[in-house]
Structures are given as structure tokens and as C-alpha cells.
Design a protein around this motif. Structure first.
Motif, PDB file in Angstrom:
ATOM      1  N   ILE A  20       0.834  -1.203   0.000  1.00  0.00           N
ATOM      2  CA  ILE A  20       0.000   0.000   0.000  1.00  0.00           C
ATOM      3  C   ILE A  20       0.869   1.253   0.000  1.00  0.00           C
ATOM      4  CG2 ILE A  20      -0.430  -0.089   2.528  1.00  0.00           C
ATOM      5  CD1 ILE A  20      -2.751   1.328  -0.212  1.00  0.00           C
ATOM      6  N   ARG A  21       2.005   1.162   0.712  1.00  0.00           N
ATOM      7  CA  ARG A  21       2.915   2.309   0.716  1.00  0.00           C
ATOM      8  C   ARG A  21       3.421   2.584  -0.708  1.00  0.00           C
ATOM      9  NH1 ARG A  21       6.434   0.539   4.595  1.00  0.00           N
ATOM     10  NH2 ARG A  21       8.180   0.349   3.139  1.00  0.00           N
ATOM     11  N   ARG A  22       3.825   1.517  -1.368  1.00  0.00           N
ATOM     12  CA  ARG A  22       4.353   1.671  -2.728  1.00  0.00           C
ATOM     13  C   ARG A  22       3.261   2.106  -3.715  1.00  0.00           C
ATOM     14  NH1 ARG A  22       8.657  -3.430  -3.235  1.00  0.00           N
ATOM     15  NH2 ARG A  22      10.356  -2.336  -2.211  1.00  0.00           N
ATOM     16  N   LEU A  23       2.060   1.601  -3.507  1.00  0.00           N
ATOM     17  CA  LEU A  23       0.959   1.976  -4.406  1.00  0.00           C
ATOM     18  C   LEU A  23       0.663   3.469  -4.275  1.00  0.00           C
ATOM     19  CD1 LEU A  23      -1.337   1.218  -6.398  1.00  0.00           C
ATOM     20  CD2 LEU A  23      -2.808   0.882  -4.405  1.00  0.00           C
ATOM     21  N   ARG A  24       0.595   3.920  -3.022  1.00  0.00           N
ATOM     22  CA  ARG A  24       0.302   5.335  -2.788  1.00  0.00           C
ATOM     23  C   ARG A  24       1.351   6.226  -3.465  1.00  0.00           C
ATOM     24  NH1 ARG A  24       0.342   5.278   2.909  1.00  0.00           N
ATOM     25  NH2 ARG A  24      -1.466   3.986   3.288  1.00  0.00           N
ATOM     26  N   GLU A  25       2.602   5.841  -3.297  1.00  0.00           N
ATOM     27  CA  GLU A  25       3.693   6.625  -3.923  1.00  0.00           C
ATOM     28  C   GLU A  25       3.544   6.640  -5.441  1.00  0.00           C
ATOM     29  OE1 GLU A  25       7.087   5.367  -0.667  1.00  0.00           O
ATOM     30  OE2 GLU A  25       7.375   4.751  -2.756  1.00  0.00           O
ATOM     31  N   VAL A 113      14.071  -9.632 -10.384  1.00  0.00           N
ATOM     32  CA  VAL A 113      12.975 -10.615 -10.421  1.00  0.00           C
ATOM     33  C   VAL A 113      13.344 -11.813 -11.295  1.00  0.00           C
ATOM     34  CG1 VAL A 113      11.068  -9.127  -9.706  1.00  0.00           C
ATOM     35  CG2 VAL A 113      11.635  -9.284 -12.143  1.00  0.00           C
ATOM     36  N   ILE A 114      14.164 -11.594 -12.310  1.00  0.00           N
ATOM     37  CA  ILE A 114      14.598 -12.738 -13.119  1.00  0.00           C
ATOM     38  C   ILE A 114      15.584 -13.588 -12.312  1.00  0.00           C
ATOM     39  CG2 ILE A 114      15.853 -13.471 -15.193  1.00  0.00           C
ATOM     40  CD1 ILE A 114      13.231 -12.503 -16.058  1.00  0.00           C
ATOM     41  N   ALA A 115      16.453 -12.933 -11.550  1.00  0.00           N
ATOM     42  CA  ALA A 115      17.375 -13.703 -10.694  1.00  0.00           C
ATOM     43  C   ALA A 115      16.551 -14.544  -9.712  1.00  0.00           C
ATOM     44  CB  ALA A 115      18.310 -12.754  -9.952  1.00  0.00           C
ATOM     45  N   ARG A 116      15.491 -13.964  -9.166  1.00  0.00           N
ATOM     46  CA  ARG A 116      14.596 -14.737  -8.282  1.00  0.00           C
ATOM     47  C   ARG A 116      14.013 -15.930  -9.042  1.00  0.00           C
ATOM     48  NH1 ARG A 116      10.359 -10.542  -5.433  1.00  0.00           N
ATOM     49  NH2 ARG A 116      11.849  -9.022  -4.630  1.00  0.00           N
ATOM     50  N   HIS A 260       6.422  -6.209  -6.180  1.00  0.00           N
ATOM     51  CA  HIS A 260       6.553  -5.308  -7.340  1.00  0.00           C
ATOM     52  C   HIS A 260       5.263  -5.263  -8.182  1.00  0.00           C
ATOM     53  CE1 HIS A 260      10.845  -4.719  -6.815  1.00  0.00           C
ATOM     54  NE2 HIS A 260      11.027  -6.022  -6.749  1.00  0.00           N
ATOM     55  N   PHE A 261       4.640  -6.437  -8.341  1.00  0.00           N
ATOM     56  CA  PHE A 261       3.477  -6.544  -9.244  1.00  0.00           C
ATOM     57  C   PHE A 261       2.310  -7.142  -8.461  1.00  0.00           C
ATOM     58  CE2 PHE A 261       7.472  -8.043 -11.350  1.00  0.00           C
ATOM     59  CZ  PHE A 261       7.792  -6.850 -11.965  1.00  0.00           C
ATOM     60  N   VAL A 262       1.284  -6.345  -8.235  1.00  0.00           N
ATOM     61  CA  VAL A 262       0.166  -6.836  -7.422  1.00  0.00           C
ATOM     62  C   VAL A 262      -0.906  -7.433  -8.341  1.00  0.00           C
ATOM     63  CG1 VAL A 262      -1.554  -6.255  -5.678  1.00  0.00           C
ATOM     64  CG2 VAL A 262       0.631  -5.036  -5.723  1.00  0.00           C
ATOM     65  N   PRO A 263      -1.183  -8.731  -8.183  1.00  0.00           N
ATOM     66  CA  PRO A 263      -2.145  -9.369  -9.082  1.00  0.00           C
ATOM     67  C   PRO A 263      -3.566  -9.346  -8.512  1.00  0.00           C
ATOM     68  CG  PRO A 263      -1.070 -11.047  -7.765  1.00  0.00           C
ATOM     69  CD  PRO A 263      -0.581  -9.709  -7.251  1.00  0.00           C
ATOM     70  N   VAL A 283      -5.292  -9.256 -13.668  1.00  0.00           N
ATOM     71  CA  VAL A 283      -5.076  -7.811 -13.737  1.00  0.00           C
ATOM     72  C   VAL A 283      -3.854  -7.517 -12.871  1.00  0.00           C
ATOM     73  CG1 VAL A 283      -6.064  -5.603 -12.986  1.00  0.00           C
ATOM     74  CG2 VAL A 283      -7.523  -7.288 -14.125  1.00  0.00           C
ATOM     75  N   ILE A 284      -2.939  -6.714 -13.363  1.00  0.00           N
ATOM     76  CA  ILE A 284      -1.700  -6.497 -12.595  1.00  0.00           C
ATOM     77  C   ILE A 284      -1.406  -5.008 -12.428  1.00  0.00           C
ATOM     78  CG2 ILE A 284       0.788  -6.981 -12.456  1.00  0.00           C
ATOM     79  CD1 ILE A 284       0.355  -9.409 -14.207  1.00  0.00           C
ATOM     80  N   THR A 285      -0.977  -4.633 -11.216  1.00  0.00           N
ATOM     81  CA  THR A 285      -0.570  -3.257 -10.936  1.00  0.00           C
ATOM     82  C   THR A 285       0.914  -3.223 -10.588  1.00  0.00           C
ATOM     83  OG1 THR A 285      -2.766  -2.706 -10.103  1.00  0.00           O
ATOM     84  CG2 THR A 285      -0.963  -1.279  -9.397  1.00  0.00           C
ATOM     85  N   CYS A 286       1.644  -2.319 -11.245  1.00  0.00           N
ATOM     86  CA  CYS A 286       3.082  -2.174 -10.957  1.00  0.00           C
ATOM     87  C   CYS A 286       3.241  -1.138  -9.852  1.00  0.00           C
ATOM     88  CB  CYS A 286       3.824  -1.651 -12.178  1.00  0.00           C
ATOM     89  SG  CYS A 286       3.602  -2.667 -13.632  1.00  0.00           S
TER      90      CYS A 286
END
Ligand code: DLL
Length: 433
Positions: A20-25, A113-116, A260-263, A283-286
Motif C-alpha cells: 500500500i505504501r508503494r501503491l500510494r507513492e 525478479v529474473i534472478a529470483r 513489485h506486481f500486485v495481481p 489484472v496487474i498493478t506495478c
């Protein structure tokens, strides 16, 4: 091995706080830097401070591929061009590609994320990673490349094509990880058989396969024939490329890197949010990207979300493997193709009628594309040479537009069945086989 245990195994509540912090920003930044979002948010009465929990995401408006098309090329970018270090693109619905940009920070996120993902598939810095996804505007090649280097793998940037050479390099260099489309993995297996290369000569341990739909049956075949463990990787250019989600050793859904990506899953017709376990449109939010942080992007891919804990100890929400699309997009040899693009080419060519059929099939493990199109009566009276020239011209135009080789077959006037409603333009024999 887990690449980033702090973020991947985070307590779920703590991650919701982070989200939520990241979304708000992100929302606040978009209001300042992207007129498209400023207008959208204003007309929906959205205030970043009013976003209290990540569940409030469902109050934000969707973003679609059409929005990207209408603001092409740079209209949705939230960072100034001097800060953009890379562009990629995927095919669009009517000629215009979908253009995506990355700042240096975005490339860092992507590499992480690719390394993950590679770790999820059992890889580590001792591995030799053979990347046979295409390098270029497509995100597969360079995406896996940078992630492999981030992890410390020895990366072999093969790109697509020249299968015999790929096989030789794989044997000579002792490659242990293979990244390509699942259908290409089968083509490599065929080539190995033809060349008399045994599973033991190949040192492959694990595969990272995606960019097109595949099944458990196909997984079994690839695993048996190449002697590796096959893992699904999902992603799309608009969100970042590959590395949105990845299967771990449990092979029970793909971990979505949701810091990073909220589904979300929504009903494709009504847009209503659906609960975990229910199938619908993904549906995805960055929430961390700088250049193109799309909000509630409608992927058109069909999946479901699972929140149960995974024995691998990652706490990310998982998504089911993609089971279909809500639109008519086809994926042919890893290339996204809309029937409307083919129609557009045909309407540009003189001598053919707008009556056509697209037949997608499979030869060996490679997809085939045949376009059957009616010629005008005038052309029908032409010489065989004239007809062949026309076929070649259409094939050339299709190649230029789709970056795909298509077989073109001219047929007599009035031979393609006329529809009594929605035209059945596409026959996909892969689904029937
Ligand atoms: O295909 C990114 C990618 C590259 C993913 C390499 C995985 C590996 P696009 O060209 O933008 O990006 O195509 C995205 O491909 O919306 C899905 O329909 C489909 N797709 C991608 N991964 C999978 C998968 C790349 N694992 C579109 N299973 C998406 C099924 C997939 N479909």
C-alpha cells in the motif's frame, strides 16, 4: 536457494503494508507525471492519501492495451526520456506495437525478479545459462540475460534459431540451464535425437520455459527428453517482460513477485474482483516501476490466484498457469499475433478479397501459420506465375508486419465459408491435436 529471502519470504501482513505504501507513492507520482493518469484519477475522484489498504486497489480504474495504443509512443511514460535506458516492444492489435520503456532502476528491478525466477527454478551462480529466447525488441532474451548475470550465472546469449548450432554449444559448453519457449525446447529435443546426442551428453538440470501456453503433458515430454526439470515463467512486456511470476520446485502455481506486481483476478465481463481460487482475467498493478508503472492492467490472460502457503517457504501469492485469453490473440512460435493484423495486410494487397481464414497448426513441435485468402475473379484468370507472385507478395507483407513466416494459399472466389454471425477466421489445429 532463495535469491531475496527478505522480500520473497516476508510475512504476508508486512508485505501488504509495503504494497500500500508503494501503491500510494506510485499513484501520487503518476498524478504529477502522466496526464493520462492525472485525468483518469481525477475523473474517478482518486486521492493517493485516501488509499488505506491494498484492497482499495479495486477502486482504481483499469488500464488497457488500447490506452497504450492511444498514447503511443511515449504518452504513458512516467519518467523523462533522458532517464530511459531501454525500449522494448511487442506486437499490437492494429499495426502499432506496444512500446515499453525502462529506467536504469527498472532494469535493476527486472534483473532482480529474473534472478529470483532462476533461483525458483533451482539455478544458482554455478550454472551455465543457455538463453534461446529471441534477443531484440522481444523481452525474453535480454530479460533472462540480465537476470542470469545478476545471479552470477555464466550466460550464453544464443538467441533464437540455428538449432544444430544451439545443440552443439549446449554440449560443448556444458550448459546446465535452458531458457526458451516450451515448443522450442521440444525442437531442441528432436534435434538432439537426430544428431544422436544423448541426455547424458547434455548437462541440463533445469529449464525456464514460457512466453506461450503449455500443458503438463508437454512438461513431461520436455523433462523426459532433455533430462531436466521444467519450470513455467510468466510475464508480459507491458508489466516488465518475463519475471512477473515463476514456478518453484513444487510446480504448483507460479509465485507472483507481488512486492513489485500486485495481481488480481476479475470477471472479464463485469470487471468485478473475484476471490482466490476463482478463475478469471488476470489484472496487474506495478508498484515500483519508474518508467511505466501501469495501474490495474488488463492482461487478457486467464488464471486464478492461490494464497495457501507454499512448502518452498516463499510467501508470494501464486497464480495458476495461464489457461487461455479473453481476446483473440494467438501466440505463434512465441510471437503475439492478432487476426486483425493479418486482415490489415490483406486489405492492402490488390487482387484479393477480404475473405480469409487463418489456419494455425503444428509441424513437429513448431507452430505453422497458413493464410488462405480468396482472389478476385480477375486474378483467377491470371497465369500460374501471376498467382505465385501474388502469394509471395502477401507472404512478404505478412513477414514484414508480423515477423513471422506464413504460408499463403490463394483460393477461388466464394470458397471460404461465409459466416452467419461472427466470422470464424481462425482454425487452431493445435487445440484439437
Ligand atoms: O512473452 C514475455 C516472456 C518472455 C514471458 C519469456 C516468459 C518468457 P509478450 O511478448 O508481451 O511478453 O507476451 C505476453 O504472452 O500476455 C501471455 O498471453 C503469454 N505468455 C507469457 N508467458 C506465458 C506462460 C512475453 N508462461 C503474453 N504461459 C502474455 C502462457 C504466456 N502464456
Amino acid at each position: 536457494m532463495i535469491f531475496d529471502p527478505y522480500h520473497e519470504c516476508m510475512d504476508v501482513e508486512q508485505r501488504r503494508e509495503l504494497q500500500i505504501r508503494r501503491l500510494r507513492e506510485t499513484v501520487a507520482r503518476l498524478m504529477v507525471s502522466v496526464p493520462f493518469y492525472r485525468d483518469r484519477f481525477r475523473s474517478h475522484g482518486i486521492e493517493p492519501e485516501a488509499l488505506q489498504s491494498i484492497d482499495d486497489l479495486k477502486n482504481l480504474p483499469f488500464t488497457t492495451k488500447d490506452d497504450l495504443r492511444e498514447t503511443y509512443p511515449y504518452g504513458m511514460f512516467a519518467a523523462p526520456l533522458p532517464d530511459i535506458v531501454r525500449l522494448h516492444a511487442s506486437s499490437g492489435t492494429s499495426g502499432r506495437p506496444t512500446l515499453v520503456g525502462y529506467t536504469a532502476e527498472d532494469i535493476e528491478i527486472w534483473s532482480d525478479v529474473i534472478a529470483r525466477s532462476i533461483c525458483c527454478a533451482g539455478g544458482d551462480s554455478h550454472d551455465i545459462l543457455h538463453v534461446a529466447y529471441g534477443y531484440g525488441l522481444f523481452t525474453g532474451g535480454l530479460g533472462l540475460h540480465f537476470g542470469g548475470e545478476r545471479l552470477g550465472c555464466t550466460v550464453v546469449p544464443m538467441s533464437a534459431g540455428n538449432t544444430k548450432r544451439q545443440l552443439r554449444m549446449m554440449v560443448d559448453l556444458g550448459c546446465t540451464l535452458l531458457a526458451c519457449t516450451p515448443s522450442y525446447a521440444l525442437t531442441l529435443a528432436d534435434a538432439a535425437q537426430e544428431e544422436g546426442v544423448s541426455r547424458d551428453q547434455l548437462k541440463l538440470r533445469s529449464g525456464i520455459f514460457g512466453a506461450e501456453p503449455w500443458s503438463d503433458g508437454m512438461r513431461q515430454q520436455v523433462e523426459e527428453r532433455l533430462g531436466l526439470s521444467a519450470h513455467d515463467i510468466y510475464g508480459l512486456s507491458e508489466i516488465i517482460g518475463p519475471g512477473v511470476s515463476q514456478e518453484c520446485g513444487e510446480k504448483n502455481g507460479l509465485h507472483v513477485f507481488d512486492d513489485h506486481f500486485v495481481p488480481e483476478i476479475v470477471d472479464p465481463d463485469t470487471g468485478e474482483s473475484l476471490p482466490p481460487g476463482q478463475e478469471g482475467e488476470l489484472v496487474i498493478t506495478c508498484i515500483t516501476k519508474r518508467c511505466l508503472p501501469l495501474i490495474r492492467y488488463r492482461t487478457r490472460d486467464i488464471s486464478a490466484l492461490y494464497t495457501e502457503p507454499c512448502p518452498c517457504s516463499r510467501t508470494h501469492v501464486r497464480m495458476a498457469r495461464i489457461t487461455g485469453r479473453t481476446d483473440d490473440m494467438l501466440i505463434i512460435r512465441g510471437v503475439n499475433v492478432f487476426p486483425s493484423q493479418i486482415e490489415e495486410v490483406l486489405t492492402r494487397v490488390e487482387g484479393v478479397e477480404p475473405h480469409y481464414q487463418i489456419v494455425v497448426g503444428r509441424e513437429g513441435h513448431m507452430d505453422t501459420l497458413e493464410v488462405q485468402v480468396e482472389v478476385t475473379p480477375h486474378i483467377m484468370a491470371d497465369t500460374i506465375g501471376g498467382m505465385e507472385r501474388l502469394e509471395r507478395e502477401i507472404a512478404r507483407e505478412l513477414q514484414a508486419t508480423l515477423s513471422l513466416t506464413a504460408k499463403v494459399r490463394l483460393v477461388e472466389p466464394q470458397t471460404i465459408a461465409r459466416s452467419e454471425g461472427k466470422a470464424k477466421r481462425v482454425i487452431d489445429l493445435r487445440k484439437e491435436g
